[in-house]
Design an enzyme around this catalytic site. Structure first.
Site, PDB file in Angstrom:
ATOM      1  N   LEU A 105     -69.906   6.231  18.621  1.00  0.00           N
ATOM      2  CA  LEU A 105     -69.953   7.610  18.129  1.00  0.00           C
ATOM      3  C   LEU A 105     -69.121   7.779  16.868  1.00  0.00           C
ATOM      4  O   LEU A 105     -69.053   8.874  16.315  1.00  0.00           O
ATOM      5  CB  LEU A 105     -69.440   8.570  19.209  1.00  0.00           C
ATOM      6  CG  LEU A 105     -70.046   8.424  20.609  1.00  0.00           C
ATOM      7  CD1 LEU A 105     -69.452   9.465  21.553  1.00  0.00           C
ATOM      8  CD2 LEU A 105     -71.554   8.542  20.573  1.00  0.00           C
ATOM      9  N   TYR A 150     -74.969  10.769   2.906  1.00  0.00           N
ATOM     10  CA  TYR A 150     -74.703  10.738   4.348  1.00  0.00           C
ATOM     11  C   TYR A 150     -75.928  10.196   5.083  1.00  0.00           C
ATOM     12  O   TYR A 150     -75.814   9.296   5.933  1.00  0.00           O
ATOM     13  CB  TYR A 150     -74.368  12.136   4.853  1.00  0.00           C
ATOM     14  CG  TYR A 150     -74.151  12.206   6.350  1.00  0.00           C
ATOM     15  CD1 TYR A 150     -72.991  11.697   6.925  1.00  0.00           C
ATOM     16  CD2 TYR A 150     -75.099  12.788   7.184  1.00  0.00           C
ATOM     17  CE1 TYR A 150     -72.779  11.757   8.295  1.00  0.00           C
ATOM     18  CE2 TYR A 150     -74.898  12.856   8.561  1.00  0.00           C
ATOM     19  CZ  TYR A 150     -73.743  12.337   9.107  1.00  0.00           C
ATOM     20  OH  TYR A 150     -73.543  12.388  10.464  1.00  0.00           O
ATOM     21  N   LYS A 198     -76.347   6.666   7.296  1.00  0.00           N
ATOM     22  CA  LYS A 198     -76.836   6.654   8.674  1.00  0.00           C
ATOM     23  C   LYS A 198     -78.062   5.755   8.812  1.00  0.00           C
ATOM     24  O   LYS A 198     -78.220   5.012   9.785  1.00  0.00           O
ATOM     25  CB  LYS A 198     -77.164   8.073   9.133  1.00  0.00           C
ATOM     26  CG  LYS A 198     -75.938   8.923   9.420  1.00  0.00           C
ATOM     27  CD  LYS A 198     -75.147   8.369  10.591  1.00  0.00           C
ATOM     28  CE  LYS A 198     -74.053   9.297  11.056  1.00  0.00           C
ATOM     29  NZ  LYS A 198     -73.269   8.748  12.183  1.00  0.00           N
ATOM     30  N   ASN A 235     -78.183  19.015  14.856  1.00  0.00           N
ATOM     31  CA  ASN A 235     -76.856  19.625  14.898  1.00  0.00           C
ATOM     32  C   ASN A 235     -76.428  19.792  16.353  1.00  0.00           C
ATOM     33  O   ASN A 235     -77.216  20.211  17.198  1.00  0.00           O
ATOM     34  CB  ASN A 235     -76.882  20.992  14.217  1.00  0.00           C
ATOM     35  CG  ASN A 235     -77.151  20.890  12.732  1.00  0.00           C
ATOM     36  OD1 ASN A 235     -76.355  20.343  11.990  1.00  0.00           O
ATOM     37  ND2 ASN A 235     -78.295  21.398  12.299  1.00  0.00           N
ATOM     38  N   PRO A 255     -56.225  55.991  52.596  1.00  0.00           N
ATOM     39  CA  PRO A 255     -56.328  56.145  54.057  1.00  0.00           C
ATOM     40  C   PRO A 255     -56.997  57.458  54.471  1.00  0.00           C
ATOM     41  O   PRO A 255     -56.668  58.528  53.959  1.00  0.00           O
ATOM     42  CB  PRO A 255     -54.862  56.103  54.501  1.00  0.00           C
ATOM     43  CG  PRO A 255     -54.179  55.258  53.473  1.00  0.00           C
ATOM     44  CD  PRO A 255     -54.855  55.602  52.184  1.00  0.00           C
ATOM     45  N   GLY A 256     -57.983  57.322  55.394  1.00  0.00           N
ATOM     46  CA  GLY A 256     -58.655  58.488  55.951  1.00  0.00           C
ATOM     47  C   GLY A 256     -59.694  59.133  55.059  1.00  0.00           C
ATOM     48  O   GLY A 256     -60.343  60.104  55.461  1.00  0.00           O
TER      49      GLY A 256
END
Length: 398
Positions: free
Chosen positions: A64, A118, A122, A147, A309-310
């Site tokens: 890589l 580039y 490659k 990409n 509560p309640g």
């Protein structure tokens, strides 16, 4: 199996090494036939002797390593072609004919705007690998990646997606010259999955018709079968919606496998610490409180209700909306009565045994905190997000 990863500190390298390590230590059990004994991580700060030693021992090589942003154009050839030459030379020196993978690029097609230094570096690397495979008989896997995007990609480097995610997450400006420009993108987890397929001798092969891979079992090249074609404008639009989520609570549609889902995961990985947690708006009164948690376009909304509560809450019905009530702490009585009848359904529930109770359309309902000391905490889901202009909520006591 001993695996060598060059470029191990790069974006793809870090993700691949992480996946390999999870297989090695047993965190990932999805590939039971894949046994990783050792991972050799090599990067630009490694020595030549280390690289040679790894090449002598490796059972599989992922190459890589590469140069993306050199100071001079000739560094492309030196960094991409030159390093590949050294790598293959060491393998051949030690007569190691293990399979070897090359990370190439669609720019190696040298088509149109890709016809640059580039791309030529490659392409030279590809030719070198293919010649090596013919000469030695070693299996060669050459991937022409589009990409890439995903967690750990460096912003302001060679990924527009990484830059957009980072800048929007950190309230920095972005620049989009043409929102209609289309990109072909591969998500890093999909790429890693394909590389692990290659490790198991199950890689996807293809020939190329221009920039398009044409799948064929006898293909010279390898490819990632899952990619996404999206415009810059679509990417930015999605990211802006993600950024608004803490304010709107709305999670955009993110179907499994979709680009949106993968982009959301990527965006979240760039959040700064001060945005990882955010306050929610709580509506409180003498009875307790109600807080909306998450809203969606297609899966309703999620809320948490606290009753003192309640206290009795509810006493209303919906024509079409339906809900789930799940008491997670405390003890409650939930009552439901069909409109126009006297028969009441009663359900005693508590946080000690989690139970989901349907709030049926056309049934007025309530929830009563049976404790005189403790708050009642109830998780509520409604099949649609609340619309103040059409609340579909009508008062009537059970």
């Amino acid at each position: 199996m001993k695996v060598l990863v060059t470029g191990a500190k790069g974006f793809l390298g870090k993700n691949l090494v992480c996946a390999l390590n999870n297989l090695k230590i047993g965190n990932d059990r999805t590939r039971p036939n894949l046994k990783i004994d050792e991972i050799f991580e090599y990067d630009i700060d490694g020595t030549e002797s280390e690289l040679e030693s790894y090449c002598q021992k490796a059972d599989f090589v992922f190459n890589l390593a590469g140069v993306n942003r050199p100071e001079t154009q000739d560094e492309f050839m030196k960094g991409n072609f030159g390093f590949a030459s050294d790598l293959l030379r060491f393998l051949e020196k030690h007569n190691n004919k293990c399979p070897i993978m090359l990370s190439s690029s669609l720019q190696a097609t040298l088509i149109g705007r890709y016809n640059g230094e580039y791309g030529r570096s490659k392409k030279a690397g590809e030719d070198l690998f293919f010649e090596y495979g013919i000469r030695t008989g070693a299996k060669v896997l050459v991937y022409r990646f589009p990409n890439l995007f995903g967690k750990w990609s460096r912003p302001n480097y060679n990924s527009a997606v990484a830059t957009f995610c980072n800048n929007i997450a950190n309230d920095l400006p972005i620049s989009v010259s043409d929102p209609n420009v289309e990109l072909e993108l591969a998500y890093v987890d999909d790429v890693v999955s394909e590389l692990l397929d290659g490790l198991e001798n199950k890689e996807h092969r293809a020939e190329y018709d221009g920039l398009t891979p044409v799948p064929t079992d006898s293909g010279k090249f390898c490819f990632v079968p899952v990619t996404h074609k999206v415009t810059l404008g679509e990417i930015v639009s999605l990211l802006n919606k993600f950024a608004e989520q803490p304010k709107t609570l709305i999670v955009p549609d993110i179907p499994n496998g979709s680009f949106a889902k993968k982009l959301y995961s990527t965006y979240l990985s760039y959040l700064p610490e001060n945005k990882v947690a955010f306050k929610l708006k709580t509506n409180s009164d003498e009875r307790g409180s109600f807080t909306e948690l998450i809203k969606t376009f297609s899966a309703g909304q999620f809320s948490v209700n606290i009753s003192k509560p309640g206290i009795t809450k509810g006493q209303h019905y919906h024509n079409s909306k339906w809900e789930f009530f799940i008491v997670v702490s405390g003890k409650a009585l939930i009552e439901e009565r069909k409109i126009g009848t006297d028969e009441v359904m009663r359900f005693e529930v508590s946080g000690e045994e989690l139970t989901a109770v349907h709030m049926l359309p056309g049934y007025t309902h309530n929830i009563i905190n049976l404790s005189d000391k403790e708050n009642l905490i109830t998780f509520m889901w409604a099949n649609e997000k609340f619309d103040s202009n059409n609340p579909d909520t009508f008062y009537e006591k059970v």
